[in-house]
Enzyme design. Structure first.
Site, mmCIF file in Angstrom:
data_model
loop_
_atom_site.group_PDB
_atom_site.id
_atom_site.type_symbol
_atom_site.label_atom_id
_atom_site.label_comp_id
_atom_site.label_asym_id
_atom_site.label_seq_id
_atom_site.Cartn_x
_atom_site.Cartn_y
_atom_site.Cartn_z
ATOM 1 C CG LEU A 235 -1.695 1.283 1.520
ATOM 2 C CD1 LEU A 235 -2.575 1.677 0.345
ATOM 3 C CD2 LEU A 235 -2.535 1.141 2.763
ATOM 4 C CG HIS A 236 4.784 0.847 1.308
ATOM 5 N ND1 HIS A 236 4.415 -0.366 1.810
ATOM 6 C CD2 HIS A 236 5.832 0.629 0.506
ATOM 7 C CE1 HIS A 236 5.242 -1.291 1.337
ATOM 8 N NE2 HIS A 236 6.093 -0.715 0.545
ATOM 9 C CB ALA A 237 4.533 1.154 -3.567
#
Lengths: 597, 97
Positions: free
Chosen positions: B17-19
């Protein structure tokens, strides 16, 4: 503050991560990206709303700036590059960040700049601890936005690449996306940075701007001074500071050669690599990262003859997971299909090291605990890699190769571990290619001399000339003083190569060569004549090798190889080979370098 | 109609999700009136904050909950979970692979 730089006049060579290919020679321009720093001051209760208003105004101004840059970049470089800046807007307008700054301001009663830098530092600290490279790379985005806001708060002028007046190689600790985006095309001829990986924005922007770049040099800003002459080789990730005349000449030739290849030889891409009389050899590429596959395909290579896997293990604190490796190997296998990909298992030690493992310092690392020796002693690490390779073998034509084999026992030991892993996969019903070909890299003279024995059990050989030459001639290849002794054409080297090829062919297994020697144009005819089945070189060397192969007769190459083997010195062979190249492929002989870079 | 809606999902896309989808997620989240919260293990962050999502470091395979509180909670949770269930290969943080 960094310590004052030591004056240097001597040539220094620095190795970093190649970010964008090409060679440039020019003067260094040191580009300082200021650290985030703000003066500290106490404020009164009445000043709180004033500080908040200043902050809001700075945010608005920053918003305008970023929007402007975004438009400019989208227009000039395409929307996908502009998107970086729309992500910057999200950081700028982050509700949590803004609220945290205001809450802290009210509580601590310090000036807004100081509070802002402290909060931002906190986020940067957390991200710099992240295991994920992608997350760590986001720091430069946040710093970029932070720096803009701070400049607007402090009223400092925006200093960018605009003050560059002459063609320069930009040297920086790091370049933010805005810095890179504002680079004047034409004035910035190349750049080098202390930090950054292959997937950092800096590297990506450099590639799309087509500016040669090297990143991850660690201390380039400490070593290079303003105005120093530098050679930047973005293809090999080298920066040479204060180069000698000899080096400048060598690189000017190499630069010409590079440009020539990029322009002229692309037409050969779809042609087969066979001699006039129809003898076909495989021309394959050497790669380090899945991303390099594009270049291999673009240069018309038939597969990958050497996939180095050390990159996974370097510049990080943890070990790469089996999954991470599997995904990379799988993607390479699928893209290169129907051609083969030879994956070399971990070759750590010598001049490379694992950052997270405490490798003991050795007096003689090239002869020390490295490659297959290290892997056999570290079965957990080794088996994880073997599992990843085997699992990926279900998706394409993968082959496996062990580096630094010195005799049949090591080859058998490695195969025993491979068999363990296969059994385990079979038991769990995980698909893999049970008939995966397993080869030995022949780079130790003892392996070359016992290659008749190894050939009975290996599925293929790949001759690693870089090490074979240094071991056979007892020449440390990183020692400049004895570089003249490092001769790929030395009669001892040629007869070792011949021995390996002959022994391989006796057992009907193919023999390739994957060192720098494969890309040494003058020697292609000799290697071809010795019966080599596969040349694996850096992708940009492929078109030239192909042109040589297509210009000669195999029958003639055999005679030339036979004659070379009769000669007494390396120099004699070199001159002979050059003369033959001049006769048969005159268009390449002109820019032929006496030795590869 | 005021409501609190929660949905548990598993991050599917390769980079977590962080990307790439983080920026997209925040943009969509900001379209809604409802307060959006993301919870992973015992950590919760504001779903309208890119910094918050980066701090969450939710990788592929992570189980997270999306919680929306407000008039458009139902719709918000539907749309946001949709983003994370697909393997988004768009290029939302400007990262070119």
């Amino acid at each position: 503050m960094k310590s004052p730089k030591k004056p240097i006049r001597k040539q220094v060579q620095l190795k970093g991560i190649p970010a964008a290919p090409g060679i440039v020679i020019g003067k260094a321009y040191i580009f300082g990206t200021e650290e985030l720093h703000a003066p500290e001051r106490n404020i009164s209760f009445e000043e709180v709303p004033v500080e908040i208003a200043r902050f809001k105004r700075a945010l608005l101004e920053t918003r305008k700036e970023i929007t402007k840059v975004e438009e400019k970049i989208s227009r000039e470089m395409g929307v996908e590059h502009g998107r970086i800046f729309s992500a910057h807007l999200l950081v700028l307008e982050d509700p949590v960040l803004v609220e945290e700054v205001i809450t802290h301001l009210k509580k601590k009663k310090k000036n807004i700049e100081f509070i802002f830098v402290r909060i931002l530092d906190k986020y940067v600290d957390v991200l710099s601890e992240a295991k994920d490279e992608y997350l760590r790379d986001r720091i430069s985005d946040i710093m970029d936005v932070g720096r803009r806001i701070l400049r607007n708060l402090l009223g400092a002028e925006n200093r960018g690449m605009e003050d560059l007046t002459e063609k320069s190689v930009v040297i920086a600790y790091d370049l933010s996306p805005s810095d890179t985006a504002m680079m004047h095309k034409g004035r910035v001829i190349g750049f080098a940075t202390d930090i950054g990986g292959r997937t950092s924005h800096t590297a990506i922007m450099a590639k799309s701007l087509e500016i040669p770049a090297v990143v991850g040099l660690e201390n380039v800003t400490d070593i290079i001074r303003h105005g120093d002459m530098v050679i930047l080789d973005g293809t090999h990730g080298m920066v040479i500071v204060n180069p000698t005349k000899r080096f400048i000449e060598k690189y000017e030739k190499e630069k010409k050669r590079y440009e020539h290849i990029e322009k002229g030889l692309f037409g050969l891409k779809s042609l087969s690599s066979e001699t006039i009389d129809g003898h076909h050899v495989i021309l394959a590429g050497n790669i380090e990262l899945p991303e390099d596959v594009a270049s291999v395909i673009a240069h018309g290579a038939e597969g990958i003859g050497l996939y180095r896997t050390e990159y996974f293990y370097m510049n990080r604190r943890d070990l790469p997971s089996e999954e991470e490796q599997f995904n990379a190997y799988k993607s390479v296998a699928m893209r290169v299909k129907p051609h083969h990909v030879i994956i070399r298992t971990l070759d750590i030690g010598g001049d490379k090291f694992l950052s997270h493992l405490e490798m003991p310092k050795e007096m003689n690392p090239f002869m020390g605990w490295r490659a297959i020796r290290f892997c056999l002693a570290s079965p957990v690490i080794f088996k994880a890699q073997l599992r990843a390779i085997l699992r990926a073998s279900a998706f394409g034509k993968l082959k496996l190769m062990y580096p630094m084999i010195s005799g049949i026992s090591e080859f058998r030991q490695a195969n025993a571990l491979l068999e363990d892993v296969k059994c385990d996969l079979r038991r769990k019903g995980i698909p893999f290619n049970n008939d995966i070909e397993v080869g030995a890299m022949i780079e130790v003279p003892s392996a070359a001399m016992t290659s008749d024995i190894i050939a009975k059990e290996a599925d293929f050989f790949s001759i690693g000339t870089n090490d074979l030459i240094q071991y056979a001639l007892a020449v440390d290849r990183v020692n400049e003083k004895i570089a003249y002794l490092y001769e790929p054409t030395h009669p001892a080297v040629l007869s070792l190569i011949k021995m390996v090829i002959d022994n391989g062919h006796k057992e009907k297994i193919p023999v390739g060569l994957c060192g720098e020697m494969a890309g040494d144009i003058a020697l292609v005819i000799i290697l071809l004549g010795l019966g080599l089945d596969e040349f694996s070189a850096s992708p940009i060397a492929i078109p030239e090798i192909k042109q040589v192969v297509r210009s000669v007769k195999y029958s003639v190459a055999k005679v030339i190889a036979e004659k070379s083997l009769q000669m007494q010195t390396g120099e004699e062979v070199r001159q002979f080979a050059k003369a033959r190249l001049r006769e048969m492929v005159p268009e390449l002989a002109d820019d032929e370098l006496s030795s590869g870079v | 109609m005021m409501a609190i809606v929660e949905k548990k999902i598993t991050i599917r896309n390769e980079t977590g999700l962080h990307a790439r989808p983080a920026a997209l997620f925040v943009r969509i989240a900001n379209k809604f009136e409802s307060a959006i919260t993301i919870a992973k293990d015992d950590q919760t962050v504001n779903g309208k904050s890119i910094m918050g999502i980066l701090m969450l470091a939710a990788e592929k395979g992570a189980r997270i909950s999306i919680i929306a509180d407000g008039n458009d909670a139902e719709k918000a949770v539907d749309e946001l979970s949709e983003i994370l269930s697909q393997d988004i290969e768009s290029n939302e943080l400007g990262q070119v692979k």
